[in-house]
Write an enzyme that holds these catalytic residues in place. Structure first.
Site, PDB file in Angstrom:
ATOM      1  N   LYS A   1       0.832  -1.411   0.071  1.00  0.00           N
ATOM      2  CA  LYS A   1       0.096   0.445  -0.172  1.00  0.00           C
ATOM      3  C   LYS A   1       0.953   0.909  -0.129  1.00  0.00           C
ATOM      4  O   LYS A   1       2.053   0.919   0.387  1.00  0.00           O
ATOM      5  CB  LYS A   1      -1.057  -0.070   1.743  1.00  0.00           C
ATOM      6  CG  LYS A   1      -2.242   0.516   1.352  1.00  0.00           C
ATOM      7  CD  LYS A   1      -3.276   0.129   0.515  1.00  0.00           C
ATOM      8  CE  LYS A   1      -4.434   0.646   0.386  1.00  0.00           C
ATOM      9  NZ  LYS A   1      -5.577  -0.050  -0.022  1.00  0.00           N
TER      10      LYS A   1
ATOM     11  N   VAL B   1     -21.134   6.999   0.978  1.00  0.00           N
ATOM     12  CA  VAL B   1     -22.541   6.579   0.106  1.00  0.00           C
ATOM     13  C   VAL B   1     -20.725   7.470  -1.745  1.00  0.00           C
ATOM     14  O   VAL B   1     -21.316   7.825  -1.953  1.00  0.00           O
ATOM     15  CB  VAL B   1     -22.962   7.167  -0.272  1.00  0.00           C
ATOM     16  CG1 VAL B   1     -24.204   6.144   0.466  1.00  0.00           C
ATOM     17  CG2 VAL B   1     -23.664   8.671   0.308  1.00  0.00           C
ATOM     18  N   GLY B   2     -19.823   6.930  -1.028  1.00  0.00           N
ATOM     19  CA  GLY B   2     -18.769   7.909  -1.857  1.00  0.00           C
ATOM     20  C   GLY B   2     -18.696   6.292  -3.320  1.00  0.00           C
ATOM     21  O   GLY B   2     -19.891   6.196  -3.818  1.00  0.00           O
ATOM     22  N   LYS B   3     -17.243   7.070  -3.571  1.00  0.00           N
ATOM     23  CA  LYS B   3     -16.820   5.721  -4.305  1.00  0.00           C
ATOM     24  C   LYS B   3     -17.809   4.408  -4.587  1.00  0.00           C
ATOM     25  O   LYS B   3     -18.576   3.796  -5.401  1.00  0.00           O
ATOM     26  CB  LYS B   3     -15.448   5.547  -4.718  1.00  0.00           C
ATOM     27  CG  LYS B   3     -15.169   6.546  -5.191  1.00  0.00           C
ATOM     28  CD  LYS B   3     -13.580   6.535  -6.192  1.00  0.00           C
ATOM     29  CE  LYS B   3     -12.050   6.567  -5.193  1.00  0.00           C
ATOM     30  NZ  LYS B   3     -11.243   5.750  -5.623  1.00  0.00           N
ATOM     31  N   VAL B   4     -18.095   3.679  -3.707  1.00  0.00           N
ATOM     32  CA  VAL B   4     -18.112   2.367  -3.384  1.00  0.00           C
ATOM     33  C   VAL B   4     -19.459   2.078  -2.683  1.00  0.00           C
ATOM     34  O   VAL B   4     -20.665   1.323  -3.566  1.00  0.00           O
ATOM     35  CB  VAL B   4     -17.475   1.671  -2.448  1.00  0.00           C
ATOM     36  CG1 VAL B   4     -17.747   0.084  -2.260  1.00  0.00           C
ATOM     37  CG2 VAL B   4     -15.850   1.604  -2.628  1.00  0.00           C
TER      38      VAL B   4
END
Length: 366
Positions: free
Chosen positions: A91, A195-198
């Protein structure tokens, strides 16, 4: 780019704490011209080149950034092992406010970062994470061929959040099967924190399956994007309120890590925790606290592996249907972990760790 010998004392203390998991290599990267300050952590290459995304985040200190890179890279080793991928865990984190780097300034920083990754000679393969996007990976790839998560126009697979959300949904279905005997989420109430990208894709799956959905997000525009399309979705003010919401069956942390801690677990109302966020457990022992309360925890690195399945496939010529089929197997993997946990009398997180560690140990032995 510098190795760890040039790091401040507090950063070195973080690097060599035994509980961080025995990383193979940690590199501190700096490019004065572009303003790049980054940490690349390689936890393991036992199964193959380390694979994991790049997080762009305004850490309060270098020590905090190093700690996050260490934890996230260790999680990627376990995630890739249980996803059946021939990759170890790595990462990277870029220190800074992603929103403050735009245009040429962002391009120069990402090019410098690409050179840093390329200098590792393929030991680490990067991709998107919080604060980085497909367009960013296209820039990084100009300097580094070990880059995934690129746009289809540049030979990549595009947005990996689609399959990440699908995998989390499969983890929820497996949790429902294990706990209630039926994988359907129809009539179940699911709280999604972030409740963004995913998270926004996950909401779509849940609604299609007949679930009742409650959401929260620190960004008003993310909430509005959901409620404009689906006015039946309920909204609560913050994550703490969501955790305490009565009648919730499943809690889905889909923002940053650490949502499950000494304050949240005692008041959590849900019967299941299954979400997309990495490192949901704030510290060791939280998994036992959940188990003691009778809350089923679907290990985060198991259920959110759809994205890494996608970017790994990109290295060999991307095929969406092939990736979708692999991500669907998260359902079976989660069920196997729940069964192992019950058989061994341990929390699911411990069972998942044992299975992943066994695969990595076998690879090292070979």
């Amino acid at each position: 780019m510098t190795d760890v010998t040039g790091a401040p004392v507090d950063v070195l203390h973080t690097l060599f704490r035994s509980e961080q998991g025995g990383h193979e290599q940690v590199v501190l990267c700096q490019d004065r011209a572009s303003g790049l300050k980054a940490v690349i952590a390689i936890h393991s290459t036992a199964l193959g080149p380390a694979l994991g995304g790049t997080r762009f985040y305004p850490y309060a200190s270098e020590e905090e950034a190093v700690a996050d890179a260490l934890n996230l890279s260790r999680g990627m080793s376990y995630k890739n092992a249980l996803a059946g991928l021939d990759h170890g865990g790595g990462k990277a984190v870029i220190i800074g406010d992603s929103a403050q780097f735009e245009g040429d300034r962002r391009t120069e920083l990402l090019l410098a970062y690409g050179r840093a990754v390329a200098s590792l000679g393929g030991r680490y393969v990067t991709a998107c994470d919080v604060g980085t996007y497909v367009a960013d990976m296209d820039v990084v790839a100009r300097e580094c061929r070990w880059t995934t998560g690129r746009s289809p126009e540049n030979g990549g697979a595009g947005d990996s959040s689609v399959l990440t959300a699908f995998g989390v949904f499969q983890g929820m279905r497996a949790s429902a099967r294990h706990l209630w005997g039926d994988p359907s989420l129809r009539g179940r109430t699911v709280g999604v924190a972030g409740v963004g990208k995913v998270g926004r894709h996950l909401v779509e799956h849940l609604l299609q399956d007949g679930a009742q959905v409650v959401i929260t997000d620190v960004r008003e525009e993310s909430v509005t994007r959901i409620t404009d399309r689906h006015p039946q979705v309920a909204v609560v003010a913050d994550n703490d309120t969501l955790i305490r919401t009565a009648g919730m069956d499943i809690y889905a942390p889909c923002a940053l890590g650490g949502a499950l801690n000494d304050e949240s677990v005692p008041v959590l109302t849900a019967a299941v925790v299954c979400g997309a966020a990495n490192n949901q457990l704030a510290h060791p022992g939280v998994e036992k606290d959940l188990s003691d309360r009778g809350i089923l925890y679907a290990p985060d690195y198991v259920v959110n592996a759809g994205g890494v399945i996608q970017v790994a496939d990109e290295l060999n010529g991307f095929d969406f249907d092939r990736c979708h089929a692999k991500a669907a197997k998260i359902f079976d993997t989660a069920l196997a972990i729940f069964a192992r946990a019950k058989e061994d009398g341990i929390p699911p997180a411990a069972a998942a760790d044992r299975i992943a560690e066994h695969r990595m140990a076998e690879a090292r032995h070979r």
